[in-house]
Design a protein around this motif. Structure first.
Motif, short mmCIF file in Angstrom:
data_model
loop_
_atom_site.label_atom_id
_atom_site.label_comp_id
_atom_site.label_asym_id
_atom_site.label_seq_id
_atom_site.Cartn_x
_atom_site.Cartn_y
_atom_site.Cartn_z
N ARG A 101 0.42 46.53 6.97
CA ARG A 101 1.87 46.68 6.80
C ARG A 101 2.60 46.38 8.10
N LEU A 102 2.07 46.88 9.22
CA LEU A 102 2.70 46.63 10.52
C LEU A 102 2.60 45.14 10.89
N TYR A 103 1.46 44.52 10.53
CA TYR A 103 1.32 43.09 10.78
C TYR A 103 2.36 42.30 9.99
N GLN A 104 2.54 42.65 8.73
CA GLN A 104 3.53 41.96 7.91
C GLN A 104 4.94 42.18 8.44
N GLU A 105 5.20 43.37 9.01
CA GLU A 105 6.50 43.63 9.61
C GLU A 105 6.72 42.74 10.84
N ARG A 106 5.68 42.61 11.67
CA ARG A 106 5.80 41.73 12.83
C ARG A 106 5.98 40.28 12.40
N LYS A 107 5.25 39.89 11.36
CA LYS A 107 5.35 38.52 10.85
C LYS A 107 6.75 38.26 10.30
N ALA A 108 7.28 39.21 9.54
CA ALA A 108 8.62 39.03 8.98
C ALA A 108 9.66 38.97 10.09
N ARG A 109 9.45 39.76 11.15
CA ARG A 109 10.38 39.73 12.30
C ARG A 109 10.43 38.34 12.91
N ASN A 110 9.28 37.71 13.05
CA ASN A 110 9.24 36.37 13.62
C ASN A 110 9.84 35.34 12.67
N LEU A 111 9.48 35.43 11.39
CA LEU A 111 9.96 34.44 10.42
C LEU A 111 11.46 34.55 10.17
N ASN A 112 12.01 35.73 10.34
CA ASN A 112 13.43 35.93 10.04
C ASN A 112 14.35 35.47 11.17
N TRP A 113 13.79 35.19 12.34
CA TRP A 113 14.64 34.67 13.40
C TRP A 113 15.09 33.25 13.05
N PRO A 114 16.31 32.89 13.37
CA PRO A 114 16.76 31.52 13.09
C PRO A 114 15.97 30.52 13.92
N ARG A 115 15.82 29.32 13.41
CA ARG A 115 15.08 28.27 14.11
C ARG A 115 15.98 27.42 15.00
N GLU A 116 17.30 27.48 14.82
CA GLU A 116 18.19 26.62 15.56
C GLU A 116 18.18 26.97 17.04
N ARG A 117 17.99 25.96 17.88
CA ARG A 117 17.97 26.19 19.32
C ARG A 117 17.97 24.85 20.04
N VAL A 118 18.39 24.89 21.29
CA VAL A 118 18.26 23.77 22.22
C VAL A 118 17.68 24.34 23.51
N LEU A 119 16.49 23.92 23.85
CA LEU A 119 15.79 24.39 25.04
C LEU A 119 15.96 23.37 26.16
N LEU A 120 16.52 23.81 27.28
CA LEU A 120 16.71 22.96 28.45
C LEU A 120 15.70 23.34 29.53
N LEU A 121 15.09 22.34 30.15
CA LEU A 121 14.04 22.57 31.13
C LEU A 121 14.28 21.74 32.37
N ALA A 122 13.92 22.29 33.52
CA ALA A 122 13.98 21.57 34.78
C ALA A 122 12.88 22.09 35.69
N SER A 123 12.25 21.19 36.43
CA SER A 123 11.20 21.61 37.35
C SER A 123 11.10 20.61 38.48
N LEU A 124 10.37 21.01 39.51
CA LEU A 124 10.13 20.15 40.67
C LEU A 124 8.67 20.25 41.05
#
Length: 481
Positions: free
Chosen positions: A347-370
């Motif tokens: 049950r706790l695993y399914q709760e963690r799974k639902a928490r991850n799946l319920n987050w929206p997928r929309e995003r823009v990730l910006l990266l910079a490195s040297l």
């Protein structure tokens, strides 16, 4: 066009004017100028020092093995990666970035490039372990009839362990960067140089919970080898000069030290650093309650048995019967508790799974490195070795800035990424070369690999790296998250 031709003639004159190698007092540098890396990293122009995740993340940061992302739902987790690429697959390839005015004869003689990588990551709570190996092979033709053309195979293996602190907000890692090299003469197939060396590498990632940024840094010590193994090596008894296959050998092979630092920033509703829920801690309260109830029952049973008289054989028989009844009741109670624990864990695993799946997928990730690469003393590149010319490289520290972004236009189906990086030349008369990279992931089917592993949803990764006088493309397979 006249100016271009004049530049080529000047560069060719400079290359031919470089003094010949007559002694063993020089180094062979195996620095890699273009970005040759697993698929996601190449598509992101190598700017993933702060966002090092999954098995491929160890390429850019030694702390990556212990980074727990939201999709990591169990105390034990694993990840695998397989990739294949064809750097310099089209036409003439200036692999070492001699520059636009470089000797075109040097550019045209590198061929038959092949790159592949294979990695495995294992995570146990706060601890992570990763082994990732990537291998590059290509041929370099000789400009003269005095030396043979060469086939180079070089492998880099990262064997790293990492540990997370403060609820996975600070991750630190350390391990070894292992380099193996085999340079063989194409005519005879015998090894001209064979070496293996290792040096430490360390890394750190800071990712505060519920923030949209991360920072990371990693450092790798130089890998050097002075004990070179060769086939049919000879030593001139008068001069003491060591040769193999007509080549005067270097006294060492070196891969310079490296330092990387980077930042990641994510826009959109999807969180970058949600707190990771440790399954052991998530289930801790339930396990403690069950353990407490079992201890209370044991004390109560011992007290009841202790209160019985033990004077006669009949008393002892009653005591034994009661102990047997207690044992049967305890077995039934523990079976019920074990079932309750298993159901609660699921049950706790399914709760963690639902928490991850319920987050929206929309995003823009910006990266910079040297990426900072150290200097090499009295070193030549592979071309200098094959020509037996002291055309020195790596005489100063070089800087390689990298920038990229990643997004997911089709939720849970397609990810795209693009970036750019500036490749410095290790030659004293060379210039920076700008690369443009592209890539993406496509979600595939779920498969357990003939029952070998747990059912996993797979992804197909592709990437492309374009620059003047250089192209690279490839494919990879990994887990979709």
């Amino acid at each position: 066009m006249a100016m271009m031709g004049g530049g080529n003639r000047v560069a060719q004159a400079q290359a031919s004017a470089a003094p010949s190698i007559t002694r063993n007092d020089y180094s062979l540098e195996l620095n890699q100028g273009p970005l040759i890396a697993p698929g996601r990293i190449t598509g992101l122009a190598g700017a993933t020092t702060a966002d090092a995740e999954a098995v491929e993340g160890v390429y850019n940061n030694a702390a990556a093995p212990a980074v727990r992302e939201p999709f990591s739902l169990r105390w034990f987790d694993h990840d695998i990666s397989i990739g294949l690429a064809f750097p310099g697959a089209y036409g003439n390839t200036d692999f070492d970035n001699r520059g636009e005015n470089g000797d075109q004869r040097l550019i045209q003689r590198t061929s038959r490039f092949l790159y592949y990588n294979l990695g495995l990551q294992l995570q146990f709570g706060e601890l992570g372990i990763t082994v990732l190996g990537d291998f590059l092979s290509y041929d370099v033709g000789s400009l003269s009839g005095t030396t043979s053309s060469l086939a180079l195979t070089t492998g880099r293996i990262h064997a790293v362990g990492a540990y997370s602190l403060f609820d996975n907000q600070v991750v630190m890692g350390a391990g070894a960067r292992i380099v193996v090299v085999n340079i063989a003469a194409q005519t005879s197939g015998g090894s001209v140089i064979r070496m293996a060396g290792a040096a430490p590498e360390v890394g750190v990632i800071v990712k505060p919970n519920d923030t949209q940024w991360r920072v990371g840094a990693t450092a790798r010590a130089p890998v050097e080898a002075t004990n070179l193994s060769t086939t049919h090596a000879t030593v001139d008894p008068e001069t003491g000069i060591s040769e193999a296959g007509g080549f005067i050998l270097p006294d060492r092979v070196i891969q310079p030290w490296e330092i990387e630092a980077g930042i990641a920033w994510q826009y959109g509703p999807r969180p970058l650093n949600p707190a990771w829920i440790d399954p052991e801690k998530d289930e801790q309260a339930l396990r403690r309650r069950v353990a407490r109830e079992r201890a209370d029952r044991a004390r109560s049973q011992q007290a009841d048995l202790a209160s019985l008289p033990k004077a006669t054989a009949e008393d002892l028989a009653k005591r034994a019967a009661l102990a047997a009844a207690f044992a049967r009741d305890e077995q039934a109670a523990r079976a019920a508790e074990d079932k309750e624990l298993a159901e609660a864990r699921e049950r706790l695993y399914q709760e963690r799974k639902a928490r991850n799946l319920n987050w929206p997928r929309e995003r823009v990730l910006l990266l910079a490195s040297l990426l900072i690469t150290g200097a090499s003393k009295s070193a030549v590149a592979l071309e200098g070795f094959i020509d037996q010319k002291r055309d020195y490289v790596g005489q100063s520290v070089t800087l390689a800035p990298r920038f990229a972004f990643e997004s997911e236009p089709l939720a849970n189906l397609l990810r795209v990424r693009a970036g750019t990086y500036f490749e410095p030349s290790r030659f004293s008369d060379g210039t920076y070369r700008q690369h443009f990279t592209f890539g993406g992931d496509v979600r595939l089917v779920s498969w357990d690999v003939f029952g070998i592993i747990a059912p996993t949803t797979w992804r197909l990764t592709s990437f492309l790296d374009l620059a003047p006088r250089y192209q690279n493309f490839g494919f990879g397979i990994g887990a979709w998250h």
